[in-house]
Write an enzyme that holds these catalytic residues in place. Structure first.
Site, PDB file in Angstrom:
ATOM      1  CG  HIS A 279      -2.259  -0.845   0.905  1.00  0.00           C
ATOM      2  ND1 HIS A 279      -2.966  -1.279   2.034  1.00  0.00           N
ATOM      3  CD2 HIS A 279      -2.443  -1.492  -0.083  1.00  0.00           C
ATOM      4  CE1 HIS A 279      -3.848  -2.213   1.196  1.00  0.00           C
ATOM      5  NE2 HIS A 279      -3.469  -2.556   0.145  1.00  0.00           N
ATOM      6  NE  ARG A 382     -22.117  18.781  -6.447  1.00  0.00           N
ATOM      7  CZ  ARG A 382     -21.206  17.903  -7.119  1.00  0.00           C
ATOM      8  NH1 ARG A 382     -19.907  18.114  -7.316  1.00  0.00           N
ATOM      9  NH2 ARG A 382     -21.735  16.504  -6.968  1.00  0.00           N
ATOM     10  NE  ARG A 414     -26.868  21.069  -8.147  1.00  0.00           N
ATOM     11  CZ  ARG A 414     -26.487  20.166  -7.403  1.00  0.00           C
ATOM     12  NH1 ARG A 414     -26.644  18.969  -8.073  1.00  0.00           N
ATOM     13  NH2 ARG A 414     -25.534  20.365  -6.505  1.00  0.00           N
ATOM     14  CD  GLU A 509     -30.377  15.236  -7.948  1.00  0.00           C
ATOM     15  OE1 GLU A 509     -29.292  14.971  -7.318  1.00  0.00           O
ATOM     16  OE2 GLU A 509     -30.641  16.433  -7.902  1.00  0.00           O
ATOM     17  CG  ASP A 533     -28.764  13.199  -4.049  1.00  0.00           C
ATOM     18  OD1 ASP A 533     -28.868  12.779  -3.138  1.00  0.00           O
ATOM     19  OD2 ASP A 533     -28.529  14.305  -4.432  1.00  0.00           O
ATOM     20  NE  ARG A 543     -24.849  12.815  -1.809  1.00  0.00           N
ATOM     21  CZ  ARG A 543     -24.726  13.644  -2.706  1.00  0.00           C
ATOM     22  NH1 ARG A 543     -26.129  13.834  -3.157  1.00  0.00           N
ATOM     23  NH2 ARG A 543     -23.882  14.075  -3.045  1.00  0.00           N
ATOM     24  CB  CYS A 575     -23.090  15.992 -13.557  1.00  0.00           C
ATOM     25  SG  CYS A 575     -24.815  16.091 -12.684  1.00  0.00           S
TER      26      CYS A 575
HETATM   27  C1  PEP Z   1     -25.688  13.795  -7.616  1.00  0.00           C
HETATM   28  O1  PEP Z   1     -26.466  13.638  -6.771  1.00  0.00           O
HETATM   29  O2  PEP Z   1     -25.054  12.737  -8.329  1.00  0.00           O
HETATM   30  C2  PEP Z   1     -25.053  15.274  -8.122  1.00  0.00           C
HETATM   31  C3  PEP Z   1     -24.213  15.437  -9.030  1.00  0.00           C
HETATM   32  O3  PEP Z   1     -25.596  16.291  -7.219  1.00  0.00           O
HETATM   33  P1  PEP Z   1     -24.878  16.634  -5.487  1.00  0.00           P
HETATM   34  O4  PEP Z   1     -23.772  15.502  -5.408  1.00  0.00           O
HETATM   35  O5  PEP Z   1     -24.494  17.909  -5.613  1.00  0.00           O
HETATM   36  O6  PEP Z   1     -25.998  16.055  -4.819  1.00  0.00           O
HETATM   37 MG    MG Z   2     -27.802  15.292  -6.145  1.00  0.00          MG
END
Ligand code: PEP
Ligand code: MG
Length: 613
Positions: A279, A382, A414, A509, A533, A543, A575
């Site tokens: 590692h 973002r 966004r 999402e 998401d 997440r 994305c």
């Molecule tokens: C996602 O949900 O994959 C995304 C790109 O938006 P965020 O991570 O900002 O919620």
């Molecule tokens: Mg998201």
């Protein structure tokens, strides 16, 4: 009767399959950790039977102790509900792991010699360093007053490792953190391991078992988790490093120690023990540190050469040697530069398809960095990061958006995505027991329209009729999109701004959208899939959860992405983090995705990966 019911209840199905290790690295810690992590999603009891032993498939240390090498086979046994599904899935997951676990190729060394005596060694990471050689020294400092209770320290160390894994998911080091987190989650540290003394003894025993085996290099992972837990008990390992460039010589280094070196002016590293697959070596390579393994005595010196490209260490170089090393250093940097320079070239697959590689950004600085890294545009701005500390005025917003728009032509902005794990100190976001399922994203903007309307105006004023894409986060119904777009039109009308060059789309999402794509396709101009998401909601797996995790290769996730692509006609990009994960790039391209928006630092390598597809 009750007896029969009990019998029926306890009757478990057993399903087995035989799997063979095909990777020449053997079944080592990183794939074991990935495999164990995957097993956890199944309810059945799953074991591994090999070498006359049966061990739990969630216990990485037990699997590791089997010492399975290339050509060895084992039986994967599942007992309980859905055991055949588990075996079917794990069989293909294991086979993929073996394919992905490529042998680390030995780095070819160039022919080069120096006037002064040089010591030969094996290259870990390429490069040429010229600096003093210093020896590695650490000592423990016990500040017990600041320590946590033992079980708490263990828990925090596990959480920390998982967070490091999530944070570095797209890098080589991620699997190292996952492996250590899995080691620390083993039963040996769960039952009866109630204090630091027992913990250290267990580590000692595990290390003894690994000594003189092929998997000896895993000892450093045990030492590393020990250090991490100790640090939370107030016992710190202190490393003293110079604040000028240096070549470090050490017996071996723990992964966490390498992370600490990276904050200093380390120019090169010489390890006396270890292998190119340890590692420590993986990390040194991934951080681009010139490094070698030398099985010889190296004495500290005030100026030395570490020429990892030719495998030479020169402890007392002559002035000619120094000049040669310096020229070789410059030539190597220039060579690396050539590869890096290709980042501005388009990513075109071998069969001639151009893939747009866009960047996920948060502000002007990250947009500039994205440009520098070769992004073709911004696939996700973002904007909530601009709002984080204080509420920006309309003027501040206009200036920021306008500046970003001077950097790229292709931009997707966004609108504010707050709620869930993204708080906004001054906004009236309700405290909810399940914030990820509550007022977040577009739901918040539609409820509390002041910020939303002001932001839309800021974007519209900044765009100055340049083509632009605006997307709404967390849309879960056609009505929400229509309402958001109506507000956007009202804002434009009230302020007399022409928005005919602006396209409106959604972040895809929330899973229910997949079942209404026909309706969405009639009203949106584009989609961008937020896999972070989408995965969270598809798998009911938070997440940010410290122990639950969904595999990026999950066939269910892949099916969802395929289904989306096959049921839309409007432009679509991805994305979420998955877009930058090279292990799924070819799958995404095969599905027909042609626009990926990723973190800027991944762009040069992702483009290269696509050119190779
Ligand atoms: C996602 O949900 O994959 C995304 C790109 O938006 P965020 O991570 O900002 O919620
Ligand atoms: Mg998201």
């Amino acid at each position: 009767m009750n007896f029969i019911k009990r019998l029926l209840k306890t009757k478990k199905t057993t399903v087995e399959t035989t799997l063979t290790i095909t990777s020449s690295n053997g079944f080592h810690l990183r794939p074991i950790a990935q495999f164990s992590n995957e097993v956890k999603q199944f309810e059945s009891t799953i074991t591994i039977v090999a070498k006359d032993q049966e061990v739990s498939s969630t216990q990485v240390n037990q699997i590791l102790s089997l010492g399975l090498e290339k050509g060895d086979s084992f039986i994967l046994r599942a007992i309980g509900d859905n055991s055949s599904d588990a075996i079917e899935y794990l069989e293909s997951y294991f086979q993929q792991l073996m394919i992905d676990d490529k042998e680390i190729e030995e780095i070819k060394q160039e022919e080069e010699s120096y006037e002064s005596i040089s010591i030969k060694g094996q290259t870990i990471g390429k490069g040429v360093a010229i600096a003093p050689i210093i020896e590695y020294e650490t000592y423990e400092r016990d500040d017990n007053r600041n320590g946590l209770a033992f079980r708490e320290a263990l828990k925090i160390a596990k959480k920390e490792l998982y967070e490091l894994y999530i944070k570095n998911k797209t890098t080589d080091e991620a699997q190292i953190f996952l492996a250590q987190q899995e080691l620390l989650s083993s039963d040996i540290f769960r039952y009866g391991c109630t204090n630091i003394k027992i913990f250290r003894n267990i580590i000692k025993d595990e290390i003894t078992k690994l000594e003189n085996t092929r998997f000896e290099s895993r000892i450093s992972d045990y030492k590393d988790i020990e250090q991490r837990v100790l640090s939370h008990l107030g016992i710190d390992t202190i490393i003293e490093l110079p604040n000028t460039p240096y070549i470090l010589v050490a017996e071996d280094l723990l992964p966490s120690e390498i992370m600490r070196l990276m904050d200093s002016q380390v120019a090169g590293v010489i390890l006396k023990k270890g292998t190119p697959t340890s590692h420590a070596s993986i990390l040194l390579r991934s951080f681009g540190v010139p490094s070698m393994i030398i099985d010889d005595i190296i004495t500290p010196s005030s100026e030395a050469i570490l020429d990892a490209n030719s495998g030479n260490i020169v402890v007392s170089p002559t002035s000619n040697d120094l000049e040669k090393a310096y020229n070789r250093q410059i030539a190597f940097k220039a060579f690396q530069e050539i590869g890096y320079q290709k980042r501005f070239e388009p990513a075109i697959t071998k069969d001639g398809k151009k893939i747009n590689i866009l960047a996920n950004t948060t502000d002007v600085i990250s947009a500039q960095e994205a440009k520098e890294k070769g992004a073709d545009g911004i696939g996700l701005l973002r904007t909530e990061f601009l709002f984080q500390e204080n509420r920006p005025t309309l003027e501040e917003q206009v200036l920021t958006y306008a500046e970003i728009m001077t950097i790229f032509d292709d931009i997707t902005i966004r609108t504010l995505d707050v709620g869930g794990d993204k708080a906004l100190p001054y906004a009236p976001i309700p405290k909810e027991p399940n914030p990820f399922l509550g007022i977040r994203g577009i739901r918040f903007s539609l409820q509390e329209q002041t910020l939303f309307r002001e932001q839309l105006l800021g974007i519209f004023l900044a765009h100055n009729q340049k083509p632009l894409k605006v997307m709404f986060p967390m849309v879960s119904s056609v009505q929400e999109f229509n309402q958001a777009k109506t507000i956007a039109k009202e804002v434009a009308q009230e302020n007399n701004v022409d928005i005919s060059n602006i396209k409106f789309g959604i972040m895809l999402e929330v899973p229910c959208v997949i079942f209404a794509l026909k309706e969405f396709d009639k009203i949106v101009d584009f989609y961008s899939i937020g896999t972070n998401d989408l995965t969270q909601y598809l798998f009911a797996t938070e997440r940010t959860h410290p122990s639950l995790h969904v595999s990026v290769n999950s066939p269910m996730l892949m099916s969802a992405l395929k289904m989306i692509k096959n049921n839309i006609t409007k432009p679509i990009s991805i994305c979420g983090e998955l877009a930058g994960m090279e292990e799924v790039t070819s799958k995404l391209l095969d599905m027909g995705y042609d626009t990926l928006s990723v973190s800027a630092k991944l762009i040069p390598s992702l483009k290269e990966r696509i050119r190779d597809s």
